[in-house]
Write a protein that holds these residues in place. Structure first.
Motif, PDB file in Angstrom:
ATOM      1  N   ASN A 195      -2.223  13.076  65.371  1.00  0.00           N
ATOM      2  CA  ASN A 195      -2.159  11.910  64.476  1.00  0.00           C
ATOM      3  C   ASN A 195      -0.773  11.702  63.886  1.00  0.00           C
ATOM      4  N   VAL A 196       0.250  11.846  64.691  1.00  0.00           N
ATOM      5  CA  VAL A 196       1.609  11.692  64.168  1.00  0.00           C
ATOM      6  C   VAL A 196       1.969  10.215  64.060  1.00  0.00           C
ATOM      7  N   THR A 197       2.372   9.818  62.842  1.00  0.00           N
ATOM      8  CA  THR A 197       2.801   8.446  62.583  1.00  0.00           C
ATOM      9  C   THR A 197       4.190   8.495  61.978  1.00  0.00           C
ATOM     10  N   LYS A 198       5.079   7.608  62.420  1.00  0.00           N
ATOM     11  CA  LYS A 198       6.402   7.505  61.805  1.00  0.00           C
ATOM     12  C   LYS A 198       6.666   6.057  61.455  1.00  0.00           C
ATOM     13  N   ILE A 199       6.871   5.824  60.166  1.00  0.00           N
ATOM     14  CA  ILE A 199       7.143   4.455  59.717  1.00  0.00           C
ATOM     15  C   ILE A 199       8.574   4.391  59.202  1.00  0.00           C
ATOM     16  N   TYR A 200       9.350   3.472  59.729  1.00  0.00           N
ATOM     17  CA  TYR A 200      10.700   3.234  59.215  1.00  0.00           C
ATOM     18  C   TYR A 200      10.672   2.039  58.284  1.00  0.00           C
ATOM     19  N   GLY A 201      11.417   2.117  57.195  1.00  0.00           N
ATOM     20  CA  GLY A 201      11.494   0.994  56.269  1.00  0.00           C
ATOM     21  C   GLY A 201      10.233   0.927  55.416  1.00  0.00           C
ATOM     22  N   GLU A 202      10.205  -0.072  54.533  1.00  0.00           N
ATOM     23  CA  GLU A 202       9.075  -0.197  53.636  1.00  0.00           C
ATOM     24  C   GLU A 202       8.628  -1.642  53.570  1.00  0.00           C
ATOM     25  N   GLY A 203       7.393  -1.822  53.112  1.00  0.00           N
ATOM     26  CA  GLY A 203       6.873  -3.167  52.875  1.00  0.00           C
ATOM     27  C   GLY A 203       6.873  -4.023  54.122  1.00  0.00           C
ATOM     28  N   LYS A 204       7.399  -5.236  53.973  1.00  0.00           N
ATOM     29  CA  LYS A 204       7.339  -6.212  55.060  1.00  0.00           C
ATOM     30  C   LYS A 204       8.130  -5.780  56.282  1.00  0.00           C
ATOM     31  N   SER A 205       9.303  -5.134  56.034  1.00  0.00           N
ATOM     32  CA  SER A 205      10.165  -4.785  57.155  1.00  0.00           C
ATOM     33  C   SER A 205       9.770  -3.454  57.781  1.00  0.00           C
ATOM     34  N   ALA A 206       8.661  -2.864  57.328  1.00  0.00           N
ATOM     35  CA  ALA A 206       8.242  -1.565  57.850  1.00  0.00           C
ATOM     36  C   ALA A 206       7.992  -1.652  59.350  1.00  0.00           C
ATOM     37  N   PHE A 207       8.390  -0.601  60.039  1.00  0.00           N
ATOM     38  CA  PHE A 207       8.258  -0.586  61.485  1.00  0.00           C
ATOM     39  C   PHE A 207       7.601   0.718  61.897  1.00  0.00           C
ATOM     40  N   ARG A 208       6.489   0.623  62.620  1.00  0.00           N
ATOM     41  CA  ARG A 208       5.800   1.827  63.067  1.00  0.00           C
ATOM     42  C   ARG A 208       6.369   2.286  64.390  1.00  0.00           C
ATOM     43  N   ALA A 209       7.244   3.267  64.358  1.00  0.00           N
ATOM     44  CA  ALA A 209       7.829   3.776  65.600  1.00  0.00           C
ATOM     45  C   ALA A 209       6.809   4.623  66.344  1.00  0.00           C
ATOM     46  N   LEU A 210       5.987   5.352  65.578  1.00  0.00           N
ATOM     47  CA  LEU A 210       4.899   6.126  66.178  1.00  0.00           C
ATOM     48  C   LEU A 210       3.636   5.764  65.419  1.00  0.00           C
ATOM     49  N   ASP A 211       2.573   5.457  66.163  1.00  0.00           N
ATOM     50  CA  ASP A 211       1.369   4.966  65.525  1.00  0.00           C
ATOM     51  C   ASP A 211       0.197   5.874  65.903  1.00  0.00           C
ATOM     52  N   ASP A 212      -0.065   6.881  65.053  1.00  0.00           N
ATOM     53  CA  ASP A 212      -1.223   7.751  65.229  1.00  0.00           C
ATOM     54  C   ASP A 212      -1.257   8.369  66.635  1.00  0.00           C
ATOM     55  N   VAL A 213      -0.191   9.074  66.978  1.00  0.00           N
ATOM     56  CA  VAL A 213      -0.089   9.653  68.314  1.00  0.00           C
ATOM     57  C   VAL A 213      -0.694  11.053  68.332  1.00  0.00           C
ATOM     58  N   SER A 214      -1.598  11.300  69.287  1.00  0.00           N
ATOM     59  CA  SER A 214      -2.151  12.639  69.471  1.00  0.00           C
ATOM     60  C   SER A 214      -2.063  12.996  70.943  1.00  0.00           C
ATOM     61  N   VAL A 215      -1.528  14.173  71.225  1.00  0.00           N
ATOM     62  CA  VAL A 215      -1.464  14.611  72.612  1.00  0.00           C
ATOM     63  C   VAL A 215      -1.253  16.129  72.615  1.00  0.00           C
ATOM     64  N   THR A 216      -1.793  16.787  73.622  1.00  0.00           N
ATOM     65  CA  THR A 216      -1.576  18.226  73.760  1.00  0.00           C
ATOM     66  C   THR A 216      -0.809  18.481  75.052  1.00  0.00           C
ATOM     67  N   ILE A 217       0.324  19.161  74.920  1.00  0.00           N
ATOM     68  CA  ILE A 217       1.135  19.467  76.101  1.00  0.00           C
ATOM     69  C   ILE A 217       0.922  20.941  76.430  1.00  0.00           C
ATOM     70  N   LYS A 218       0.541  21.194  77.682  1.00  0.00           N
ATOM     71  CA  LYS A 218       0.167  22.572  78.067  1.00  0.00           C
ATOM     72  C   LYS A 218       1.408  23.409  78.366  1.00  0.00           C
ATOM     73  N   ASP A 219       1.227  24.727  78.384  1.00  0.00           N
ATOM     74  CA  ASP A 219       2.317  25.637  78.743  1.00  0.00           C
ATOM     75  C   ASP A 219       2.711  25.432  80.207  1.00  0.00           C
ATOM     76  N   ASN A 220       3.984  25.646  80.487  1.00  0.00           N
ATOM     77  CA  ASN A 220       4.535  25.569  81.854  1.00  0.00           C
ATOM     78  C   ASN A 220       4.325  24.212  82.508  1.00  0.00           C
ATOM     79  N   GLU A 221       4.227  23.189  81.715  1.00  0.00           N
ATOM     80  CA  GLU A 221       3.948  21.874  82.260  1.00  0.00           C
ATOM     81  C   GLU A 221       5.220  21.041  82.287  1.00  0.00           C
TER      82      GLU A 221
END
Lengths: 358, 304, 266
Positions: free
Chosen positions: A6-32
Motif C-alpha cells: 500500500n505504498v502511496t507517494k503524494i507530491y505537493g498539497e491541496g489542488k496541485s497534489a500529485f499522486r506519483a504512487l497510488d496504493d502500490v502493493s507488490v512482492t518481489i521474490k528472491d533471485n528474481e
C-alpha cells in the motif's frame, strides 16, 4: 523478498497534489529479475527510489527479508543502485569507484582489493582498473557502475533505466550481459525501463505501471498474449481494437459479433468481466491474416502496404471506417501479393482475439 | 505527511541555520548592523569634534537640500549640495552613455568571434576590472596630467604650445569612470549576445532588412536586457564613486561620495554625512528597483 | 569574385572594439613601463632601471603596508571563504524555505550598497566600539573585509555546487557512506576548485580595497592601496608605479588562475 504494501507517494498539497504512487502493493521474490515497465511519469522510478531510500513514501510499508526498511536512511539499506547517468565519481579511478562501497562498509583492505579484482573480472574491465572515469566509453562506464553496485553484495540491485544512454548495438549486448550477471550472482534485480522490448527479453516477471498504479504483473508471455486491460494491450506491442457485441459467454470464451455482422469467438471474458452487449476486442497484427475479399470475417480497402524486410505491414480501412493493421512474415513464395487499393478480407482464427476491460 | 519526513525536515532546518550562522554573524556585525546605526545617526545632533550628541533632530535631513542663512535665518535651497547632486547624476549618466557607446560594439565584437577565442577576449576585458581600481585611476592620471604622457606627446609633436589642462576637470572624472567601469557594461551585454541566435539575423536579411535595420530591429531588442543590466551596473557605482573623483577631480569637482566623506572629516557633521549616505542609498535602490521591473517585464514578454 | 556577405558584420564595430581594447590596456602598460624609468619622471623616458623597485623595497612604510595588506587579505579571505562554503551548502540545491529572501539580501548587501555608504556605516559603528572597548587592532579591518568578501567568495562556490551532479551524493549514500563521509569523500573534492576560486577572488578583492579601508583604519594602519592614496598629495615618482606594478602583477596572476579554475569542469 521485498514486500511492498500500500505504498502511496503524494507530491505537493491541496489542488496541485500529485499522486506519483497510488496504493502500490507488490512482492518481489528472491533471485528474481523483476522489471517495472511503463511510460515516463508512471511512477516506476519513484517506486525504485522509494526502495533505495531517496524518496519517503507518504504512507505504506516496505519490508526487505521481513524487516521494515523505511526507517533506515539509504546508507543503511542493503540495496544498491545503478543510476541512469551512472553517477560515477569523476575524481576517482575505476577501481576506486568499485571499492567505494566496500570501504564505507569498513571491510578490511585485503578483502576490498580481492573483491574489486573479482568485480573487474566479472564485468571484463580489468585492464581499465586505473583509468579515470572520464576516459572510458559509455558502455564501459555502464559496466563500472554495475560492478560498483554489485561489489558490496547487496540483497537487491536496483537499476534505473541503465541502458537508455547506450546506442542500439551496445544496448543489445548489455541486455544479455545483465541477464548473465543476474544468473551468476543470484542477486535480485529490480529493473526500471520504458522500453517494452528490453522488459520482455530480460525479465522473469514484469509489472506494467501507469499513473502511479501497477496495472498487470506477469511473465513476458502473459503480458503480451493476455493483456489485462486496454492500457497494457496498447502500451505493449501493437494492437487493433475493435468494437464488438458479446452474444454468449461460456466460461472464459465468448461468442461476439463484429461490426460487419460476422461472428467469431474470443477469450478473456471471465477476466475482463464483460457482460452481454458492447465490448472491446483486441487483436495483435500478426494474429490476423489477409485473405481475398469475401473469405474473411471482415472486409475493407487496403489503404497502405509498408515493406519492412522480414515482414510487411498492411493497413486496412474497414467498412465502418475503422483502421486495422496486419503484419505478415515475408516468404520467398508469396502466395497472395496484395496491392494498395485492393478490396481485401481479414481472417481471424477463432479465439485469437481477447476481450478487454477499458 | 509521515512523522518521518516531519522529523527529517526539522533537522534540515536546524542544520541550515547552523551552517548559515558564521556568514550571517559576520554580515550582521560588519554590514547590516552598521547600516541601521547610520539611520539612527542621521536623526541625531552633531558633536563638537565629530561624533554625535544623543539629541533627536531633523536637522541633518533638512540640510541635505535646504540651508538656513547664518545671519538672516532665511531658508534657501542648499546650492552647494544640490550642485553636487546634479554633478553626480550628470556625470554618472554621461559615463553610462559613453560606456555603452564603447561597450556595445566591443561586446558584439567578442560575441561574433569563434567560440574558442571568446573566453580569451572576455578575459582581456575582465583582467583590468579585477585589478586595483586605484591603480587604474593612477594610470589615467599619469596619462592626462600637465606633465603626463598625452601632453608631452602633443608638445613634442608641436600640436600644442602649452599643456592642456585635462586633470581636475569634470571631463577627467568622466574619463576615469568610463575607463574603470567599462567592463561592467561589456559583461552583461556579452552574456545576452552570446545566447543570441544569429540565424535571426539571417532571417532579417532574408526579409530585406538593411544592416542598420537588423541591428536596431532584431539584435538590439533581443539583447536589451543585457544593455539595461550593464547600464545599471555602471550607473550605480558611478553615483557612489569616491576614489576616482578624489584622484582625478582634485578636490574641486566633488561628487556625492566626496561630499559624504567631507562630513566625517573637516565638516565634522556626522548626522549630515549619515543622511547624505542614506539619500545616496535611496537613489541607488530606486535605480535597482527600476532595473528589476524592467528585467521582469522583459522576462514576461519573452514568455508571452 | 565578390566578397561573401558577412551577416555578422556591423560597420565600425570592429575598429571601435579594437580601440576599446587599446584604451583599456594603454594606460596600464604605460604605468608599468615608467616603473622601469631611470629618471624620476613618469612621462620622459630616461632609460631602463630597477631603482624605483629598489627604493620601494627599502621603504619601511611600504614594507609595513605590504605586510599589513597580506595579513588582512589572508585572514579576511579565509574567514569569508569558510563562511561562504557553509552558507552555500545551506542554500544551494534545496527547496525554497522561509527566510530565503532575507538571507540572500543580507549576503548580497555588500554588492548592492554603495561602498562609500558601507564605509561610512563601519566608521560610525567601529568608532562606537573603539570608544567602548579601547581595542584599535587589525580585527576591525579583517572583519570589514571579510563581510564584503563573502558575496564574492559565495558566488563561485555556489555556482560550482549548483553544477554538481546531485546523483553523485545519492550514489555515495547508496554505497553505505554516512552523510559526513559523503561530504568528505564526494562533495568536498568536487567543490574544491570552486572553494579555491572563491578564496582567490576574496583575496584579490580585499587586497585591492581602498574606500572601506580608508574609513575603517586606525592611525598607522595603512594598507598598500591607502598608502598609495596618501602619496597623491606629494610629487609623484615612478616609485608609485613600481608599487602599482607589483600589486597589478599579484592581482593578474590570481585573476587568471581564478579564470582557469572556474572553467574546469568536473
Amino acid at each position: 523478498m521485498i514486500e511492498i504494501e500500500n505504498v502511496t507517494k503524494i507530491y505537493g498539497e491541496g489542488k496541485s497534489a500529485f499522486r506519483a504512487l497510488d496504493d502500490v502493493s507488490v512482492t518481489i521474490k528472491d533471485n528474481e529479475f523483476f522489471t517495472l515497465l511503463g511510460p515516463s511519469g508512471c511512477g516506476k522510478t519513484t517506486l525504485l527510489r522509494t526502495i533505495a531510500g531517496f524518496v519517503d513514501p507518504s504512507s505504506g510499508s516496505i519490508r526487505l527479508g521481513g524487516k521494515d526498511i523505511l526507517q533506515s536512511p539509504p546508507y543503511k539499506r542493503p540495496v544498491n543502485t545503478v543510476f541512469q547517468n551512472y553517477a560515477l565519481f569523476p575524481h576517482m579511478t575505476v577501481a576506486q569507484n568499485i571499492a567505494f562501497g566496500l570501504e564505507m562498509l569498513g571491510k578490511p583492505k585485503r578483502e576490498v582489493k580481492a573483491t574489486v579484482e573479482e568485480m573487474l573480472e566479472l564485468v571484463r574491465m580489468t585492464p581499465m582498473a586505473d583509468r579515470q572515469t572520464g576516459q572510458i566509453s559509455g558502455g564501459q562506464q555502464q559496466r563500472v557502475a554495475l560492478a560498483r553496485a554489485l561489489a558490496p553484495r547487496p540483497q537487491v540491485l536496483l537499476l534505473d533505466e541503465p541502458l537508455s544512454a547506450l546506442d542500439f548495438k551496445l544496448r543489445k549486448d548489455m541486455q544479455l550481459e545483465l541477464k548473465r550477471l543476474q544468473t551468476e550472482t543470484g542477486i535480485t534485480f529490480v529493473f526500471v525501463t520504458h522500453d517494452q522490448e528490453e522488459a520482455l527479453t530480460m525479465s522473469d516477471r514484469i509489472a506494467v505501471m501507469n499513473a502511479g498504479k501497477i496495472r498487470q504483473i506477469g511473465g513476458a508471455r502473459d503480458i503480451y498474449d493476455q493483456p489485462a486491460e486496454r492500457f497494457v494491450a496498447d502500451f505493449i506491442g501493437d494492437t487493433n481494437f475493435l468494437d464488438v457485441e458479446v452474444l454468449e459467454i461460456t466460461g472464459d470464451a465468448a461468442r461476439v459479433r463484429l461490426a460487419g455482422g460476422a461472428e467469431t469467438t474470443a477469450r478473456g471474458a471471465a477476466e475482463a468481466g464483460t457482460g452481454m452487449g458492447a465490448a472491446t476486442l483486441a487483436t495483435r497484427p500478426e494474429h490476423a491474416r489477409l485473405v481475398p475479399a469475401g473469405q474473411g470475417v471482415m472486409e475493407g480497402l487496403l489503404s497502405q502496404v509498408v515493406y519492412f524486410g522480414t515482414d510487411t505491414h498492411y493497413h486496412v480501412t474497414l467498412a465502418d471506417g475503422a483502421a486495422f493493421t496486419l503484419r505478415q512474415q515475408n516468404t520467398p513464395d508469396m502466395a497472395h501479393a496484395f496491392t494498395q487499393g485492393d478490396r481485401v478480407g481479414i481472417h481471424l482464427a477463432p479465439g485469437v482475439g481477447q476481450l478487454l476491460k477499458d | 505527511m509521515s512523522d518521518l519526513s516531519a522529523a527529517r525536515r526539522a533537522t534540515e532546518r536546524r542544520n541550515r541555520w547552523l551552517l548559515l550562522s558564521p556568514a550571517l554573524l559576520i554580515l550582521i556585525f560588519a554590514a547590516a548592523g552598521p547600516l541601521l546605526i547610520v539611520v539612527v545617526y542621521s536623526f541625531l545632533t552633531p558633536g563638537d569634534y565629530g561624533g554625535v550628541k544623543p539629541d533627536f533632530s531633523w536637522n541633518a535631513w533638512f540640510s541635505v537640500v535646504m540651508e538656513r542663512d547664518f545671519f538672516t535665518e532665511e531658508l534657501t535651497f542648499a546650492d552647494a549640495h544640490l550642485s553636487i547632486f546634479w554633478r553626480s547624476l550628470k556625470l554618472s549618466l554621461m559615463t553610462t552613455v559613453a560606456a555603452f557607446v564603447f561597450g556595445f560594439p566591443t561586446a558584439y565584437f567578442i560575441a561574433t568571434r569563434p567560440k574558442r577565442s571568446r573566453d580569451a577576449w572576455m578575459l582581456l576585458i575582465m583582467i583590468p576590472f579585477w585589478t586595483n581600481l586605484l591603480i587604474r585611476t593612477f594610470a589615467i592620471m599619469e596619462l592626462i596630467r600637465a606633465e603626463g604622457t598625452v601632453n608631452t606627446l602633443l608638445l613634442w609633436l608641436g600640436i600644442i604650445d602649452a599643456p592642456i589642462q585635462m586633470l581636475f576637470t569634470e571631463f577627467s572624472i568622466m574619463l576615469g569612470m568610463v575607463y574603470v567601469y567599462l567592463p561592467l557594461m561589456v559583461l552583461p551585454i556579452y552574456a545576452s549576445m552570446e545566447r543570441f541566435d544569429f540565424s535571426l539575423v539571417e532571417a532579417g536579411y532574408d526579409l530585406y532588412a538593411t544592416r542598420w535595420k537588423v541591428l536596431s530591429k532584431v539584435i538590439f531588442p533581443l539583447v536589451k536586457p543585457g544593455v539595461i543590466a550593464g547600464s545599471i551596473l555602471v550607473f550605480v557605482p558611478c553615483l557612489g564613486a569616491y576614489v576616482t573623483p578624489r584622484v582625478l577631480g582634485g578636490g574641486k569637482n566633488l561628487m556625492l561620495g566626496n561630499l559624504i566623506e567631507l562630513q566625517f572629516g573637516q565638516g565634522r557633521n556626522w548626522p549630515l554625512g549619515a543622511a547624505l549616505s542614506l539619500t545616496l542609498l535611496a537613489i541607488v535602490m530606486v535605480a535597482l528597483l527600476f532595473y528589476v521591473r524592467a528585467a521582469g517585464q522583459d522576462g514576461e514578454k519573452s514568455h508571452g | 569574385m565578390a566578397k561573401p556577405f558577412d551577416i555578422r558584420k556591423q560597420t565600425g564595430f570592429t575598429p571601435l572594439a579594437i580601440l576599446c581594447f587599446v584604451l583599456l590596456y594603454l594606460p596600464i602598460i604605460l604605468l608599468v613601463v615608467y616603473s622601469f624609468n631611470a629618471g624620476s619622471s613618469i612621462a620622459l623616458w630616461e632609460g631602463f632601471s630597477l631603482r624605483w623597485y629598489a627604493s620601494a623595497w627599502e621603504n619601511e612604510a611600504v614594507q609595513a603596508a605590504t605586510i599589513r595588506s597580506v595579513v588582512i587579505a589572508s585572514a579576511a579571505s579565509a574567514l569569508a571563504t569558510t563562511a561562504a562554503v557553509l552558507a552555500a551548502l545551506a542554500t544551494t540545491r534545496v527547496k525554497p524555505w522561509r527566510g530565503q529572501g532575507a538571507v540572500f539580501a543580507l549576503i548580497n548587501q555588500p554588492l548592492m550598497v554603495p561602498e562609500i555608504v558601507t564605509a561610512v556605516s563601519l566608521l560610525i559603528f567601529f568608532a562606537m566600539i573603539k570608544v567602548q572597548t579601547g581595542y584599535t587592532g587589525l580585527w576591525y579591518l579583517i572583519l570589514a573585509h571579510a563581510a564584503f568578501c563573502i558575496p564574492f567568495a559565495y558566488m563561485p562556490i555556489r555556482a560550482r555546487l549548483q553544477g554538481m551532479d546531485l546523483t553523485l551524493e545519492q550514489a555515495a549514500s547508496d554505497l553505505y557512506a554516512t552523510p559526513w563521509q559523503t561530504f568528505r569523500r564526494i562533495t568536498l573534492p568536487q567543490l574544491f576548485p570552486g572553494i579555491l576560486a572563491g578564496a582567490m577572488l576574496a583575496f584579490v578583492i580585499s587586497l585591492d580595497d581602498v574606500v572601506i579601508t580608508e574609513f575603517v583604519k586606525s592611525a598607522g594602519q595603512d594598507t598598500l592601496p591607502t598608502y598609495m592614496l596618501g602619496q597623491l598629495r606629494r610629487n609623484i615618482t615612478p616609485e608609485v608605479n613600481a608599487i602599482s606594478t607589483a600589486l597589478l602583477a599579484a592581482s593578474i596572476i590570481l585573476v587568471v588562475a581564478f579564470f582557469f579554475l572556474s572553467r574546469t569542469r568536473k
